[in-house]
Design a protein around this motif. Sequence first.
Motif, short mmCIF file in Angstrom:
data_model
loop_
_atom_site.label_atom_id
_atom_site.label_comp_id
_atom_site.label_asym_id
_atom_site.label_seq_id
_atom_site.Cartn_x
_atom_site.Cartn_y
_atom_site.Cartn_z
N GLY A 367 -13.67 -43.13 -23.56
CA GLY A 367 -13.01 -44.24 -24.46
C GLY A 367 -12.18 -42.68 -25.11
N GLY A 368 -11.95 -42.47 -26.99
CA GLY A 368 -10.59 -41.91 -27.62
C GLY A 368 -9.72 -41.37 -26.94
N ALA A 369 -8.84 -40.48 -26.62
CA ALA A 369 -7.44 -41.15 -26.78
C ALA A 369 -6.66 -41.47 -25.88
CB ALA A 369 -6.86 -39.44 -26.75
N GLU A 370 -8.11 -41.24 -24.18
CA GLU A 370 -7.65 -41.23 -23.37
C GLU A 370 -7.42 -43.23 -23.50
OE1 GLU A 370 -9.30 -39.13 -19.45
OE2 GLU A 370 -11.38 -39.23 -21.52
N GLN A 371 -8.70 -43.79 -23.93
CA GLN A 371 -8.58 -45.48 -24.12
C GLN A 371 -6.98 -45.37 -24.73
OE1 GLN A 371 -11.29 -46.54 -26.98
NE2 GLN A 371 -11.14 -48.91 -25.94
N ARG A 375 -4.16 -48.04 -23.59
CA ARG A 375 -3.53 -48.81 -24.15
C ARG A 375 -2.30 -48.79 -24.40
NH1 ARG A 375 -6.21 -51.87 -29.68
NH2 ARG A 375 -4.15 -53.15 -29.97
N TYR A 376 -1.71 -48.16 -24.53
CA TYR A 376 -0.20 -48.12 -24.52
C TYR A 376 0.35 -48.26 -23.34
CZ TYR A 376 4.32 -45.25 -26.27
OH TYR A 376 5.84 -45.77 -26.13
N LEU A 377 0.32 -47.99 -22.35
CA LEU A 377 1.19 -48.01 -20.77
C LEU A 377 0.91 -48.94 -20.42
CD1 LEU A 377 -0.36 -44.35 -19.36
CD2 LEU A 377 1.70 -45.01 -19.83
N ILE A 378 -0.08 -50.06 -21.33
CA ILE A 378 -0.16 -51.48 -20.54
C ILE A 378 0.26 -52.45 -22.09
CG2 ILE A 378 -1.73 -53.38 -19.98
CD1 ILE A 378 -4.13 -51.01 -19.61
N LEU A 462 -2.52 -59.60 -19.11
CA LEU A 462 -2.60 -58.84 -19.29
C LEU A 462 -3.12 -59.49 -20.43
CD1 LEU A 462 0.99 -57.85 -19.88
CD2 LEU A 462 -0.75 -56.39 -18.07
N LYS A 463 -3.37 -60.49 -20.95
CA LYS A 463 -4.65 -60.31 -22.01
C LYS A 463 -6.23 -60.47 -21.69
CE LYS A 463 -5.81 -64.86 -24.64
NZ LYS A 463 -5.79 -66.20 -24.52
N GLU A 464 -6.46 -60.43 -20.67
CA GLU A 464 -7.78 -59.67 -19.99
C GLU A 464 -8.43 -58.66 -19.82
OE1 GLU A 464 -10.58 -60.78 -16.02
OE2 GLU A 464 -8.81 -61.71 -15.71
N VAL A 465 -7.10 -58.08 -19.41
CA VAL A 465 -7.06 -57.10 -19.79
C VAL A 465 -7.08 -55.81 -21.10
CG1 VAL A 465 -6.48 -54.42 -19.75
CG2 VAL A 465 -6.37 -55.80 -18.02
N ALA A 466 -6.94 -56.66 -22.56
CA ALA A 466 -6.36 -56.39 -23.59
C ALA A 466 -8.24 -57.02 -24.35
CB ALA A 466 -5.40 -57.43 -24.23
N GLU A 467 -8.83 -58.17 -23.21
CA GLU A 467 -9.77 -58.38 -24.09
C GLU A 467 -10.79 -57.48 -23.69
OE1 GLU A 467 -10.08 -62.32 -22.56
OE2 GLU A 467 -8.67 -63.26 -24.27
N ASN A 468 -10.86 -56.96 -22.58
CA ASN A 468 -12.06 -55.87 -22.29
C ASN A 468 -11.52 -54.55 -22.96
OD1 ASN A 468 -13.76 -57.09 -20.40
ND2 ASN A 468 -12.18 -57.24 -18.47
N ASP A 469 -10.54 -54.87 -23.98
CA ASP A 469 -9.93 -53.32 -24.64
C ASP A 469 -10.22 -52.08 -23.65
OD1 ASP A 469 -10.00 -52.04 -26.89
OD2 ASP A 469 -12.00 -51.47 -27.29
N TYR A 470 -9.25 -53.13 -23.41
CA TYR A 470 -8.43 -51.67 -22.18
C TYR A 470 -9.26 -50.76 -20.72
CZ TYR A 470 -4.95 -53.94 -24.61
OH TYR A 470 -3.83 -54.18 -25.11
N ASN A 471 -10.38 -51.12 -21.21
CA ASN A 471 -11.27 -50.85 -20.23
C ASN A 471 -11.24 -51.64 -18.88
OD1 ASN A 471 -13.83 -50.36 -17.88
ND2 ASN A 471 -15.13 -50.51 -20.41
#
Length: 526
Positions: A367-371, A375-378, A462-471
Amino acid sequence: MSEDQKKQLEQQLWNVANTLRGKMNADEFRDYILGFIFYKYLSERMEIYANEILETDGIKYKEINENAEDGKAYLEAIKEASVEKLGYFLKPSELFSEVAKRGNGDKDEDESNFILEDLQKILTNIQQSTMGTESEEDFDHLFEDMDLNSTKLGKTPEARNSIIAKVLAHLDKIDFKLEQSELDVLGDAYEYLIGQFASGAGKKAGEFYTPQQVSTILAKLVTTGKKKLKYAYDPTFGSGSLILRVAKEVEVTQFFGQELNRTTYNLARMNMILHGINYRRFNIKQEDTLEHPQHLGMEFEAIVANPPFSAQWSANPLFTSDDRFSQYGKLAPSSKADFAFVQHMIHHLAENGTMAIVLPHGALFRGGAEQHIRRYLIENRNYLDAVIGLPANIFYGTSIPTCIMVFKKCREQPDDILFIDASKGYEKVKTQNVLRTEHIEKIVNTYRNRQEIPKFSKRSTLKEVAENDYNLNIPRYVDTFEADDQLDINAIALELQTLEKDMKNTDTELATFCTALGIETPFSLI
């Protein structure tokens, strides 16, 4: 050269390396053995080139009298041509074969077989022959890790001279077949040796070597759809084995990179030259990539890297105004530089380029800055093309599971990200897990065709990735759950009945034996 001949050369070189085994640890005698092999290579390449120049004169390079006036004229002309073409110069008396002979008794009456001082001067002369020329930086202090006066080689000068003469004699008997210019036999054998040293170097191995199996995957990923590359780049260069693997896939015009460790930097330059890469075709700098980048302003069509996992870096607030990091709004944490390397590489990636980086699995879900950076890259850039999970225990010096992240600025499939779970495709060899050809081909073919294979790969929106909070943890996207086989209750009941019957028969038989022996039965029969 056949595969058997290639393996024979590899074994010959490894046998020579074992001459120093027991005197010092693997990463120490590595520097001597690889350095001597490189010196022999430079000598043989020098002799071949000089003989080509002298062909019209009907003489051989070793036949030149270095003290005669005409000999000096020959050497001056050959030196000028050699420094221009090869980047360095060696006199006939400085050639490896001549030194090896002197060190092992083949000498004139007024000569000694003590070669340590001569050899040290020759290694220095190679560097000095490049002073003030275009190749100066590429040969600067190239042999500095070969201390011929080290007591690790022997307690006395005579002992050191003896072991070095022995090594040179063994190497002198090996034919590198450099005349067969279409073959890179020596380069492959050199890679083999580096790999052998890495396998015995423990944690230090990760500083200079990426296992060939992983290098092959990265190289095939970044060259997908390409036949030729103008520029290839590795910001954590190591020994150069990774970027050289790219050159086995497609033609590469120029190679660029940075390496922090000085010894590894020397090894990398040797490795490039020994693979036939002319000094004009590579630009490797010895410096900290994140703190002091040396190739700013350049873009590369192919970028590969295997950075030190979760390394520390300064994360200096001044970097928030650095073009490599400023757009993200956050810096990678100082305790884990993984995404700082990603950001650095993204900055240098050409619009039509592909980059592939090896990272620890934690980079996918921390999490944190890496998350925030993920998120920005995706979400903002849509650069992430694929995430590939690799088996644990395939890297030297660490057993942690790793992944490959593939990025493109102009993606052919911008609506999804390909997830591949290749964590179970390996063969166990002794204590190491190894990817075989079939495992590598499955990964690469799945990526190139963007295939969805049950339990192995999935294209996630991309929607699925976003729903996983970019995990990006791969099990969130690739279902590898294996259901247990349904139990046949009737079959189990019948098996229990059979076992019960067998047990009763055994009890009866045991009771008969006890009666015959006149002893008590240890149980009661019902």
